[in-house]
Write an enzyme that holds these catalytic residues in place. Structure first.
Site, mmCIF file in Angstrom:
data_model
loop_
_atom_site.group_PDB
_atom_site.id
_atom_site.type_symbol
_atom_site.label_atom_id
_atom_site.label_comp_id
_atom_site.label_asym_id
_atom_site.label_seq_id
_atom_site.Cartn_x
_atom_site.Cartn_y
_atom_site.Cartn_z
ATOM 1 N N GLN A 173 -8.293 5.767 0.844
ATOM 2 C CA GLN A 173 -8.603 5.629 -0.587
ATOM 3 C C GLN A 173 -10.091 5.347 -0.793
ATOM 4 O O GLN A 173 -10.692 5.861 -1.741
ATOM 5 C CB GLN A 173 -7.786 4.486 -1.211
ATOM 6 C CG GLN A 173 -6.285 4.672 -1.163
ATOM 7 C CD GLN A 173 -5.778 5.721 -2.146
ATOM 8 O OE1 GLN A 173 -6.453 6.111 -3.096
ATOM 9 N NE2 GLN A 173 -4.573 6.201 -1.915
ATOM 10 N N CYS A 205 4.484 2.912 -0.338
ATOM 11 C CA CYS A 205 4.291 2.773 1.117
ATOM 12 C C CYS A 205 3.524 1.495 1.448
ATOM 13 O O CYS A 205 2.622 1.501 2.302
ATOM 14 C CB CYS A 205 3.546 3.982 1.696
ATOM 15 S SG CYS A 205 4.456 5.505 1.586
ATOM 16 N N ASP A 211 -9.159 1.786 7.265
ATOM 17 C CA ASP A 211 -8.384 2.856 6.636
ATOM 18 C C ASP A 211 -9.175 3.291 5.400
ATOM 19 O O ASP A 211 -9.207 2.585 4.392
ATOM 20 C CB ASP A 211 -6.989 2.321 6.267
ATOM 21 C CG ASP A 211 -6.168 3.351 5.493
ATOM 22 O OD1 ASP A 211 -6.735 4.369 5.059
ATOM 23 O OD2 ASP A 211 -4.959 3.110 5.307
ATOM 24 N N HIS A 242 -1.323 0.103 3.786
ATOM 25 C CA HIS A 242 -0.370 1.212 3.642
ATOM 26 C C HIS A 242 0.440 1.303 4.943
ATOM 27 O O HIS A 242 -0.057 0.943 6.015
ATOM 28 C CB HIS A 242 -1.177 2.494 3.421
ATOM 29 C CG HIS A 242 -0.383 3.724 3.128
ATOM 30 N ND1 HIS A 242 0.249 4.446 4.111
ATOM 31 C CD2 HIS A 242 -0.135 4.373 1.965
ATOM 32 C CE1 HIS A 242 0.842 5.499 3.562
ATOM 33 N NE2 HIS A 242 0.628 5.476 2.252
ATOM 34 N N LYS A 273 -6.525 13.847 -0.385
ATOM 35 C CA LYS A 273 -6.929 12.907 -1.441
ATOM 36 C C LYS A 273 -8.379 13.159 -1.850
ATOM 37 O O LYS A 273 -8.819 12.723 -2.907
ATOM 38 C CB LYS A 273 -6.760 11.468 -0.958
ATOM 39 C CG LYS A 273 -5.313 11.080 -0.712
ATOM 40 C CD LYS A 273 -5.191 9.613 -0.373
ATOM 41 C CE LYS A 273 -3.956 9.287 0.435
ATOM 42 N NZ LYS A 273 -2.723 9.277 -0.312
HETATM 43 N N1 PLP Z 1 -3.746 4.737 3.796
HETATM 44 C C1 PLP Z 1 -3.784 4.629 2.457
HETATM 45 C C2 PLP Z 1 -4.497 3.455 1.843
HETATM 46 C C3 PLP Z 1 -3.159 5.589 1.675
HETATM 47 O O1 PLP Z 1 -3.192 5.472 0.335
HETATM 48 C C4 PLP Z 1 -2.499 6.678 2.303
HETATM 49 C C5 PLP Z 1 -1.793 7.697 1.495
HETATM 50 O O2 PLP Z 1 -1.284 7.400 0.424
HETATM 51 C C6 PLP Z 1 -2.517 6.756 3.690
HETATM 52 C C7 PLP Z 1 -3.147 5.765 4.407
HETATM 53 C C8 PLP Z 1 -1.864 7.882 4.421
HETATM 54 O O3 PLP Z 1 -2.525 9.070 4.188
HETATM 55 P P1 PLP Z 1 -1.887 10.447 4.708
HETATM 56 O O4 PLP Z 1 -0.473 10.473 4.208
HETATM 57 O O5 PLP Z 1 -2.731 11.493 4.098
HETATM 58 O O6 PLP Z 1 -1.975 10.451 6.175
#
Ligand code: PLP
Length: 406
Positions: free
Chosen positions: A202, A364, A199, A122, A225
């Site tokens: 998810q 993203c 990360d 992401h 999430k």
């Molecule tokens: N990493 C992953 C795999 C994500 O799906 C997301 C959000 O969609 C993020 C990071 C970023 O999360 P946040 O926008 O809550 O900081």
């Protein structure tokens, strides 16, 4: 027993209609809905228990501080961290990864040092590393996924060189649902002295997480999430790594003493939490984690695996629909395109007319879109309250979209 109808009743929004149809919420990968207990906790915190934290000696400040600080321990339990001092509270995964980029990586990396990333990260786990590339000449090395969208841990480990300073990978792709063996990556990386950031934005939503077992150095999560409020989150940082970190954002709370000439810092993890935090969001996040731990993440994972397999069985009948990546051993997240000229945005608009909320776009994940050779996909991402009947509603809506664009 996992009673999905009883669980659905905990989420007031699920009983509403959208465009005259019952809501079928399949955009959980972007953000999950909130159970009534979380909504109540937020209302209670603002209506009867609100004050700033850490600073006052009065009743309400102590109450808010106790409630806020108790969440650190809940997160440690949820992730199986050995101590709550390894949990930095923040606004979500994006802030957590930026903290590692600025606080840990920037001070210790030089031009030519390398960070290994998978192609399915992401942007939150890409852009902070681009900052290091732009500002200090750090080299980003990319590892592709295979034709099924799986990431081979050995391919990641084979990319390590003496200049590798960090591996940063997702545990679960927000686009494909692919689950990555982050434990194998961590074991292999540590054998060569390379720290690993996971990360978990998810991964933490779809499976039980045990950071002690994974062994990773950093594990970032995001509250919205995990059925909690937006603006809440945390990052697990192994104590050895935390001891190596410089503070990132400066301000109140993260200091011990400040004079005209000098500053001394609070002990970790407070050293990395500057300013007034998301007090109520974090309190709500704690209640969301209680809710998840009561349900049991193993049970949530089993329910979602059932939904995944049922979705696959229904999608298999649609030869004009193409699922990106693997369909098994993954989270219940499906990105797909349809034959014909229909753009993902048009498809999601038609689904919306049927009350079905999915996401359309690049999610993203620019490098992954390039790798897949698409500019956009539709994504249906399931959560703990979704049902087989909702899968059927999705399929009916997709058939309608296909008929319209065929
Ligand atoms: N990493 C992953 C795999 C994500 O799906 C997301 C959000 O969609 C993020 C990071 C970023 O999360 P946040 O926008 O809550 O900081």
């Amino acid at each position: 027993m996992y009673d999905v109808q009883k669980i659905r009743a905990d989420f007031p929004i699920l009983s509403r209609e959208v465009n005259g149809k019952p809501l079928t919420y399949l955009d959980n990968g972007a953000s999950a809905q909130k159970p009534q207990v979380v909504i109540d906790a937020v209302t209670q915190a603002y209506s009867m228990e609100y004050s700033n934290v850490h600073r006052g000696l009065h009743f309400l400040s102590n109450l808010a501080t106790d409630k806020y600080e108790s969440v650190r321990g809940k997160i440690a339990t949820f992730l199986n961290a050995s101590d709550e001092s390894e949990i930095v509270l923040n606004s979500g995964t994006t802030e957590g990864i930026n903290l590692v980029a600025y606080g840990w990586a920037m001070p210790r990396m030089e031009a030519g040092d390398e960070i290994i990333l998978s192609v399915m990260e992401h942007h939150a786990n890409i852009v902070p590393w681009h900052f290091l590339r732009e500002r200090q000449g750090v080299v980003l090395k990319w590892v592709d996924v295979d034709a099924e969208g799986n990431l081979d841990p050995q391919a990641v480990l084979d990319t390590i060189t003496p200049r590798t300073k960090l591996i940063a990978v997702t545990q679960c792709s927000n686009v494909l649902g692919t689950v990555v063996d982050v434990k194998a990556i961590t074991n292999g990386a540590h054998a060569q002295g390379v720290p690993v950031l996971v990360d978990g934005s998810q991964g933490s939503v779809h499976m039980p997480v045990n950071v002690a077992d994974i062994g990773c150095d950093f594990y970032a999560i995001t509250g919205h999430k995990l059925y909690g409020p937006s603006g809440s989150g945390a990052i697990y940082i192994k104590s050895e790594r935390m001891a190596e970190m410089r503070p990132f954002i400066g301000g109140g709370d993260m200091i011990r003493e400040v004079s005209k000439d000098a500053v001394t810092y609070n002990d970790p993890p407070m050293k990395f939490e500057a300013g007034t935090p998301g007090i109520v969001q974090t309190i709500g996040f704690g209640v969301a984690l209680d809710y998840l731990m009561d349900l049991g993440m193993q049970n949530v994972a089993a329910h979602e695996a059932m939904l995944r397999d049922y979705t696959v069985s229904r999608l298999n009948g649609l030869n004009w629909l193409h699922v990106q990546g693997t369909t098994h051993d993954k989270a219940a997240i499906f990105s797909f395109t349809l034959d014909g000229a229909a753009h993902a945005h048009d498809i999601s608009t038609i689904l919306d007319k049927k009350g079905v909320a999915v996401r359309a776009g690049h999610h993203c994940a620019g490098p992954l879109m390039d790798f897949l050779g698409v500019t956009a996909t539709c994504r249906a991402s399931f959560g703990l309250y979704n049902t087989k009947a909702e899968v059927d509603t999705l399929i009916d809506a997709l058939e309608l979209a296909h008929d319209l664009f065929a």
